[in-house]
Write a protein that holds these residues in place. Structure first.
Motif, PDB file in Angstrom:
ATOM      1  N   GLY A  87    -108.717  35.192 -16.255  1.00 52.11           N
ATOM      2  CA  GLY A  87    -108.436  34.819 -14.825  1.00 52.11           C
ATOM      3  C   GLY A  87    -109.657  35.112 -13.853  1.00 52.11           C
ATOM      4  O   GLY A  87    -109.740  34.948 -12.654  1.00 52.11           O
ATOM      5  N   TYR A  88    -110.669  35.965 -14.371  1.00 54.77           N
ATOM      6  CA  TYR A  88    -111.636  36.420 -13.644  1.00 54.77           C
ATOM      7  C   TYR A  88    -113.131  35.710 -13.673  1.00 54.77           C
ATOM      8  O   TYR A  88    -114.144  36.027 -12.840  1.00 54.77           O
ATOM      9  N   GLY A  89    -112.982  34.624 -14.488  1.00 53.57           N
ATOM     10  CA  GLY A  89    -114.349  33.917 -14.987  1.00 53.57           C
ATOM     11  C   GLY A  89    -115.260  34.738 -15.630  1.00 53.57           C
ATOM     12  O   GLY A  89    -115.010  35.895 -15.868  1.00 53.57           O
ATOM     13  N   TRP A  97    -121.775  40.088 -22.663  1.00 52.14           N
ATOM     14  CA  TRP A  97    -121.143  39.009 -23.086  1.00 52.14           C
ATOM     15  C   TRP A  97    -121.226  37.948 -22.198  1.00 52.14           C
ATOM     16  O   TRP A  97    -120.679  36.714 -22.010  1.00 52.14           O
ATOM     17  N   LYS A  98    -122.101  37.988 -21.116  1.00 52.23           N
ATOM     18  CA  LYS A  98    -122.114  36.888 -19.824  1.00 52.23           C
ATOM     19  C   LYS A  98    -122.988  35.980 -20.692  1.00 52.23           C
ATOM     20  O   LYS A  98    -123.854  36.359 -21.426  1.00 52.23           O
ATOM     21  N   GLY A  99    -122.706  34.648 -20.145  1.00 54.01           N
ATOM     22  CA  GLY A  99    -123.622  33.657 -20.920  1.00 54.01           C
ATOM     23  C   GLY A  99    -122.679  33.013 -21.873  1.00 54.01           C
ATOM     24  O   GLY A  99    -123.247  32.138 -22.461  1.00 54.01           O
ATOM     25  N   ARG A 100    -121.666  33.547 -22.301  1.00 56.16           N
ATOM     26  CA  ARG A 100    -120.878  33.049 -23.355  1.00 56.16           C
ATOM     27  C   ARG A 100    -120.024  31.917 -22.731  1.00 56.16           C
ATOM     28  O   ARG A 100    -119.472  31.907 -21.520  1.00 56.16           O
ATOM     29  N   PRO A 101    -119.555  30.966 -23.434  1.00 52.05           N
ATOM     30  CA  PRO A 101    -118.777  29.904 -22.711  1.00 52.05           C
ATOM     31  C   PRO A 101    -117.426  30.528 -22.168  1.00 52.05           C
ATOM     32  O   PRO A 101    -116.714  31.586 -22.982  1.00 52.05           O
ATOM     33  N   THR A 102    -116.951  30.268 -21.126  1.00 51.49           N
ATOM     34  CA  THR A 102    -115.741  31.084 -20.458  1.00 51.49           C
ATOM     35  C   THR A 102    -114.676  29.906 -19.753  1.00 51.49           C
ATOM     36  O   THR A 102    -115.244  29.455 -18.801  1.00 51.49           O
ATOM     37  N   LEU A 103    -113.519  30.319 -20.062  1.00 56.69           N
ATOM     38  CA  LEU A 103    -112.468  29.409 -19.394  1.00 56.69           C
ATOM     39  C   LEU A 103    -111.903  30.154 -18.207  1.00 56.69           C
ATOM     40  O   LEU A 103    -111.510  31.330 -18.400  1.00 56.69           O
ATOM     41  N   GLN A 104    -111.907  29.762 -17.257  1.00 57.73           N
ATOM     42  CA  GLN A 104    -111.179  30.294 -16.042  1.00 57.73           C
ATOM     43  C   GLN A 104    -109.907  29.902 -15.979  1.00 57.73           C
ATOM     44  O   GLN A 104    -109.424  28.821 -16.041  1.00 57.73           O
ATOM     45  N   LYS A 105    -108.855  30.973 -16.059  1.00 59.89           N
ATOM     46  CA  LYS A 105    -107.534  30.633 -16.029  1.00 59.89           C
ATOM     47  C   LYS A 105    -107.028  30.334 -14.413  1.00 59.89           C
ATOM     48  O   LYS A 105    -107.740  31.055 -13.596  1.00 59.89           O
ATOM     49  N   PRO A 106    -106.026  29.383 -14.214  1.00 59.08           N
ATOM     50  CA  PRO A 106    -105.616  28.583 -15.130  1.00 59.08           C
ATOM     51  C   PRO A 106    -106.644  27.284 -15.518  1.00 59.08           C
ATOM     52  O   PRO A 106    -107.494  27.108 -14.775  1.00 59.08           O
ATOM     53  N   PHE A 107    -106.393  26.777 -16.709  1.00 55.78           N
ATOM     54  CA  PHE A 107    -107.279  25.864 -17.268  1.00 55.78           C
ATOM     55  C   PHE A 107    -106.640  24.552 -17.326  1.00 55.78           C
ATOM     56  O   PHE A 107    -105.538  24.457 -17.716  1.00 55.78           O
ATOM     57  N   SER A 108    -107.382  23.344 -17.563  1.00 57.49           N
ATOM     58  CA  SER A 108    -107.017  22.171 -17.851  1.00 57.49           C
ATOM     59  C   SER A 108    -107.349  21.869 -19.557  1.00 57.49           C
ATOM     60  O   SER A 108    -108.291  22.412 -20.045  1.00 57.49           O
ATOM     61  N   GLU A 109    -106.834  20.757 -19.996  1.00 57.40           N
ATOM     62  CA  GLU A 109    -106.977  20.474 -21.384  1.00 57.40           C
ATOM     63  C   GLU A 109    -108.455  20.038 -21.443  1.00 57.40           C
ATOM     64  O   GLU A 109    -109.365  20.500 -22.386  1.00 57.40           O
ATOM     65  N   ALA A 110    -109.182  19.284 -20.313  1.00 55.32           N
ATOM     66  CA  ALA A 110    -110.216  18.897 -20.454  1.00 55.32           C
ATOM     67  C   ALA A 110    -111.372  20.274 -20.463  1.00 55.32           C
ATOM     68  O   ALA A 110    -112.359  20.319 -20.961  1.00 55.32           O
ATOM     69  N   ALA A 111    -111.130  21.150 -19.618  1.00 59.52           N
ATOM     70  CA  ALA A 111    -111.751  22.397 -19.546  1.00 59.52           C
ATOM     71  C   ALA A 111    -111.612  23.159 -20.823  1.00 59.52           C
ATOM     72  O   ALA A 111    -112.752  23.668 -21.220  1.00 59.52           O
ATOM     73  N   VAL A 112    -110.645  23.033 -21.402  1.00 56.06           N
ATOM     74  CA  VAL A 112    -110.637  23.801 -22.912  1.00 56.06           C
ATOM     75  C   VAL A 112    -111.565  23.083 -23.814  1.00 56.06           C
ATOM     76  O   VAL A 112    -112.294  23.521 -24.648  1.00 56.06           O
ATOM     77  N   GLN A 113    -111.378  21.425 -23.797  1.00 55.68           N
ATOM     78  CA  GLN A 113    -112.283  20.913 -24.830  1.00 55.68           C
ATOM     79  C   GLN A 113    -113.800  20.978 -24.290  1.00 55.68           C
ATOM     80  O   GLN A 113    -114.698  21.212 -25.365  1.00 55.68           O
ATOM     81  N   ASP A 114    -114.100  20.882 -23.096  1.00 54.40           N
ATOM     82  CA  ASP A 114    -115.536  21.396 -22.704  1.00 54.40           C
ATOM     83  C   ASP A 114    -115.950  22.530 -23.183  1.00 54.40           C
ATOM     84  O   ASP A 114    -117.262  22.495 -23.560  1.00 54.40           O
ATOM     85  N   ALA A 115    -115.489  23.628 -23.014  1.00 55.82           N
ATOM     86  CA  ALA A 115    -115.632  25.009 -23.202  1.00 55.82           C
ATOM     87  C   ALA A 115    -115.976  25.073 -24.914  1.00 55.82           C
ATOM     88  O   ALA A 115    -116.824  25.555 -25.348  1.00 55.82           O
ATOM     89  N   LEU A 116    -114.976  24.526 -25.584  1.00 52.71           N
ATOM     90  CA  LEU A 116    -114.983  24.477 -26.928  1.00 52.71           C
ATOM     91  C   LEU A 116    -115.973  23.827 -27.741  1.00 52.71           C
ATOM     92  O   LEU A 116    -116.830  24.350 -28.593  1.00 52.71           O
ATOM     93  N   MET A 117    -116.495  22.553 -26.962  1.00 60.75           N
ATOM     94  CA  MET A 117    -117.610  21.923 -27.282  1.00 60.75           C
ATOM     95  C   MET A 117    -118.942  22.681 -27.268  1.00 60.75           C
ATOM     96  O   MET A 117    -119.988  22.417 -27.909  1.00 60.75           O
TER      97      MET A 117
END
Length: 125
Positions: A87-89, A97-117
């Protein structure tokens, strides 16, 4: 529509059951196979140490009051890419650990896909 993440095994470590179920659904919709979800750091470490085949992981930074970093270290040692979820980004992560892909909660399906890719080094198609 192409499913660039189809067939990937993705570990979920998330202590909030509704969020874990949402992530499972999102990943399944993308053609991924979910591993877990693990609801504690110990459970997540056990999955990794028991040799679960993993292509990537989604890691809640704070799991039941315990920081996720032992799992991040175990995954990094095995060259398994991962995404932090918080929730803190990225600002809520320690410097190492900064610089790693991070999802900010709440997230969308597109955000999950983008972060994983991004984590898996895949170009967006």
């Amino acid at each position: 529509m192409s499913q660039p993440l189809s067939g990937r095994n993705i570990l979920i470590v998330e202590d909030e059951s509704l969020v874990a179920m949402l992530l499972e659904t999102i990943l399944e919709d993308m053609g991924c196979t979910t591993v877990g979800p693990a609801s504690s750091v110990e459970e997540g470490l056990a999955l990794i140490e028991n040799g679960a085949a993993l292509d990537g992981a989604l890691l809640d930074v704070n799991v039941a009051g315990v920081k996720i970093f032992p799992i991040a270290e175990a995954l990094a040692a095995r060259d398994v890419p991962f995404v932090f979820s918080t929730g803190y980004g990225e600002g809520g992560l320690p410097d190492e650990w900064k610089g790693r892909p991070t999802l900010q909660k709440p997230f969308s399906e597109a955000a999950v896909q983008d972060a994983l890719m991004t984590a898996l080094g895949m170009a967006r198609v």
